[in-house]
Design an enzyme around this catalytic site. Structure first.
Site, PDB file in Angstrom:
ATOM      1  N   GLU A   1      53.750   4.790  90.556  1.00 41.47           N
ATOM      2  CA  GLU A   1      54.552   5.366  91.640  1.00 41.47           C
ATOM      3  C   GLU A   1      55.414   4.298  92.308  1.00 41.47           C
ATOM      4  OE1 GLU A   1      54.639   8.440  91.485  1.00 41.47           O
ATOM      5  OE2 GLU A   1      52.822   8.695  90.304  1.00 41.47           O
TER       6      GLU A   1
ATOM      7  N   ALA B   1      50.037  11.820  91.900  1.00 43.33           N
ATOM      8  CA  ALA B   1      50.724  11.163  93.014  1.00 43.33           C
ATOM      9  C   ALA B   1      52.203  11.495  92.912  1.00 43.33           C
ATOM     10  CB  ALA B   1      50.507   9.649  92.985  1.00 43.33           C
TER      11      ALA B   1
END
Length: 896
Positions: free
Chosen positions: A302, A266
């Site tokens: 993230e 990600a």
């Protein structure tokens, strides 16, 4: 691709740019074949730069259409991927306008702007933005972005970029537009855009300060029902970061987008995180407990980058661990807090250390060994490594151990107070933690501690103790040392925090700890701070002969030699108050039996009763969580055994002995495995929580052992039960667990089960990835055949070398995760590796480089593997046109 050596970038050569870019206006006319990008940049000359200094912008694979400075044409030249304006306007600030095109549909590297599944996506870290438009593509250049997207509305109804949505409207000819503004300055690597036909799960939340925010998870049509867990993980992450560190969400909305073609897990682009579908999509029918846990961890990671990476970013790429190591530490802490119980937290810590030892320790011992803060690189993509991430997280964890939870929070507060909105260094972070805790060991020995940033390799910690029963004194001597690594022949002592306790050898009770010279005991656990090559610690009033329990919770990323014999390890396995060291004792008991049998060609001797009884007690202990039992009863991996051996590694011998050890455990504990399987069935509806996941993990391990024993003895009952469980399972964890048991044991039922599995899940990409990976990592049969199976799977209609997930599942699964099948005496595995690295390098250098790392440790192999492996590495290195990514890795492998 290039011929010849790549340029070496050195940390010591860092210099601020001659110009800053303060604001960016981007307009995209999106088209798969030719996207037009118009940029309007506010450029400001650095205060220390000479007037008239050239402005040098990065670009890669672009077609330049126009370049204006303050509305006037300006002379420029293009030089090896650079746009050089030799005579920019002679004033402190000016406006630069650039118009160029790029070709997203031809971008198989998946770096920059590319197409996937009929949509547009970006990946700009580390140097992908230069593949979109010309720019000062470096992390210390931070600007405020306004982005306008224009595209065909029917094909691309969703238009996203960083920040807050300012405007959207329909345009003539069936097109539409959206305008986004990110008010926070960011480097170009955090830029993102998405234009695709997506659906969205939304949730509005209210922060502690009363502000409302919109959370969105965007996926392709048909996948919306698999986004609930990702959304719940995002909500929990937002709440945790505000509660634990006082860090609120700072934008009106936060978006997650899932894409099937993605080189990484990600990407934390400001406010618009782009994710590999693997870390977003999950349902009980298609995802395992590990998948659910992985989604929770990566979503958190993230999101946490919003502050540790975005609001404060890296001055240069050598400081990559500033954001990645810190954020891995934060996501690990989040996962442990979400798990709840002390036992569940310990299991997550054990998982983290298993991963560290399986990936980072070999990296530290190989040709790609580098400090947490590297000194040089040729290709920055190669330094997204376990050292930067996982070892970097361990460095942060040691800081937290040294200053305590409250002290670490104070240090984080000071870090944000000093550096919010800046691009800084690892030194700045360490200084903030130390300055917030002036009386701590970290502050007193900061210079020693910074060796963790400067030195490569895994330090060795030797511990030896002696007990004087008459004086009731226990003397513990600790010694630290470091082996040479590339470019670092000698190592200096660092600061090693050793969390420890003393366990009574007779009854396992925890003993009070009082060092000589102290007024009173300080409980039964403490941190010893080792800063010299050798230090001695003397404990007084020790009332019984002790067994030292050192490096509790794995308080430092070192290899420990404590000289404990089996009797002492059995005491720790049965009684240690620290769950990690209890697990470690069990691992060392198993490892010891493998290492003792390695010399020669004989079979593994029969297992001793003391060892078997110790494992039986763990398995039957009602006070232990099932997840912890599962961890203790897992054997050390073949990769880890090889790293402990260190040199003259015989992969086939290690595999053979480990399989014999598994077989003996399966047979000797058969009745216990039956009990464990039956007693740990989950009767209620599926939930991916720690308690249920632990039960399923132990039950599935028991099933694997029972099927293994049954196939060896010719019994058909347990393979039959496993096949029935595979067919009837109500969740993917149990279904895949049963399938894995059949494949692992090489049961005749494995092939029909694999065929049935594929038929059930054809079209579900993530599940089919599991199908490929299971076969790539399957236990190598005595007759061989693993390589032939992998070659055949490459011809399967569902295989694509261009999809990173599929390529990783099959090729990395075989070359990196299946040592016995890969390291063939006929070298065919090495020939296959070289062919695939070269084939991938022409398509996707980042993916090829990761596969190339499978041969990092070729020098540690025994003959005939070593010579054959070197020949394969040399063949790749001799290729006339090779990416910088792969060239750096194979060159270092040969030169080490």
């Amino acid at each position: 691709m290039r011929e010849g050596p790549a340029t070496v970038i050195r940390r010591e050569d860092y210099a601020a740019p001659a110009y800053w870019i303060r604001s960016v206006e981007l307009t995209f006319d999106l088209d798969p074949a030719k996207t037009i990008v118009a940029s309007r940049l506010t450029v400001e000359r650095h205060a220390d730069a000479a007037p008239g200094a050239p402005l040098v912008l990065h670009g890669d694979g672009l077609v330049l259409l126009r370049c204006l400075a303050d509305g006037e044409s300006v002379s420029f030249r293009q030089d090896d991927g650079l746009l050089v304006i030799d005579n920019p306007p002679d004033q402190p600030s000016f406006t630069l306008e650039i118009r160029n095109t790029c070709a997203p549909e031809k971008n198989t590297q998946l770096s920059g702007l590319y197409t996937s599944g009929g949509g547009f996506f970006t990946q700009c870290e580390a140097e992908g933005f230069r593949r979109i438009t010309y720019f000062l593509d470096r992390p210390d250049v931070m600007a405020v972005y306004t982005v306008t997207l224009r595209a065909d509305k029917a094909k691309y109804p969703v238009l996203l970029s960083n920040g807050n949505l300012l405007e959207q409207a329909d345009l003539p000819n069936g097109r539409h537009m959206a305008k986004w503004h990110d008010p926070f300055p960011k480097p170009s690597y955090l830029f993102a855009l998405v234009a695709a036909d997506l659906v969205c799960r939304e949730q509005r939340i209210t922060a502690r300060n009363g502000k409302e925010h919109l959370l969105q998870v965007h996926v392709r049509r048909g996948d919306l029902d698999k986004t609930e867990h990702a959304m719940n993980a995002l909500i929990a992450s937002v709440a945790w970061d505000e509660a634990r560190f006082g860090l609120p969400l700072d934008l009106e909305r936060f978006m997650v987008v899932a894409v099937g073609d993605f080189n990484m897990g990600a990407m934390e682009n400001k406010g618009l995180n782009i994710f590999n579908t693997k870390y977003v999509l999950a349902s009980p029918a298609t995802a395992t407990d590990d998948d659910f846990a992985g989604i929770e961890s990566v979503v958190a990671h993230e999101y946490f980058h919003n502050w540790t990476g975005n609001r404060i970013t890296c001055r240069d790429w050598f400081q990559l661990s500033l954001k990645e190591g810190l954020t891995v530490y934060r996501d690990q802490e989040f996962s442990m807090d979400m798990a709840g119980s002390a036992s569940a937290r310990a299991v997550l810590r054990i998982d983290a250390v298993r991963n560290l030892r399986a990936v980072q320790f070999p990296e530290d011992a190989g040709p790609m060994a580098h400090p947490v803060r590297p000194d040089s690189y040729s290709e920055i993509n190669n330094f997204y490594t376990a050292t930067v991430y996982e070892k970097g997280a361990e460095v942060v964890r040691m800081m937290a151990t040294l200053v305590g939870r409250a002290g670490f929070r104070a240090g984080m507060d000071l870090y944000f107070q000093r550096h919010d909105g800046q691009a800084v260094t690892c030194d700045d972070f360490a200084q903030a933690i130390a300055d917030a805790n002036p009386g701590s060991a970290l502050a007193s020995h900061l210079g020693h501690f910074k060796q963790w940033y400067a030195q490569a390799g895994t330090p060795r910690l030797q511990a030896r103790g002696s007990y004087n029963e008459a004086a009731r004194r226990y003397t513990l001597t600790l010694r630290q040392s470091g082996a040479p690594s590339p470019g670092q022949p000698e190592k200096q002592p660092g600061l090693v925090p050793v969390l420890m306790g003393l366990v009574a050898a007779d009854d396992g009770r925890a003993l009070p700890l009082k060092l000589e010279g102290e007024a009173q005991a300080t409980g039964t656990e403490r941190v010893l701070v080792l800063t010299e090559a050798e230090q001695t610690f003397t404990f007084v009033n020790v009332e019984a002969p002790p067994v030292p329990s050192l490096l509790r919770g794995f308080s430092a990323p070192v290899t420990l030699d404590d000289g404990l014999d089996d009797a002492a390890l059995l005491v720790l396995l049965q009684h240690d108050a620290d769950a990690f060291n209890r697990w470690e004792a069990g691992q060392r008991l198993s490892l010891g039996r493998l290492l003792a049998a390695l010399p020669g060609d004989a079979d593994l001797p029969p297992l001793d009763d003391a060892y078997l009884q110790a494992l039986r007690r763990v398995l039957r202990d009602d006070t232990l969580d099932p997840a912890f039992k599962d961890q203790v009863l897992q054997l050390p991996s073949e990769v880890y055994v090889a790293e402990v051996v260190g040199s003259e590694v015989n992969p086939q011998r290690i595999h053979r002995l480990r399989e014999q050890l598994r077989g003996q455990l399966a047979s000797a504990l058969r009745d216990d495995w039956v009990w464990a399987f039956e007693a740990h069935q989950v009767r209620e509806g599926y939930r991916p929580n720690a308690a249920q996941a632990g039960q399923r993990a132990l039950a599935n391990q028991a099933l694997r052992m029972l099927v293994l024993d049954a196939v060896a003895s010719g019994d058909t009952v347990w393979p039959g039960r496993a096949y029935q469980r595979f067919k009837d399972a109500g969740n993917m964890t149990d279904r895949f667990g049963a399938l894995s048991a059949l494949v692992d044991a090489q049961s005749p039922l494995a092939e029909p089960a694999l065929a049935r599995f594929h038929a059930l899940f054809a079209g579900d990409d993530l599940v089919i990835d599991k199908w490929f990976n299971l076969q790539a990592t399957a236990n190598e049969p005595a007759s061989g055949g693993g390589l032939q199976r992998v070659k055949a799977l490459m011809q399967h209609a569902d295989f694509s070398l261009k999809n990173p997930n599929r390529a990783r599942a099959l090729l990395s699964g075989f070359c990196r995760d299946n040592p016995a099948a890969f390291h063939r005496t006929d070298a065919a595995g090495y020939v296959f590796w070289a062919d695939r690295v070269l084939e991938l390098d022409a398509i996707n250098p980042q993916l090829a480089a990761r596969l190339a790392r499978a041969m990092d440790r070729w020098r540690a192999l025994a003959e005939p593997w070593r010579s054959a492996a070197r020949e394969a590495v040399a063949r790749v290195a001799a290729a006339p046109r090779l990416s910088d990514d792969v060239r750096e890795i194979v060159t270092k492998a040969l030169d080490s």
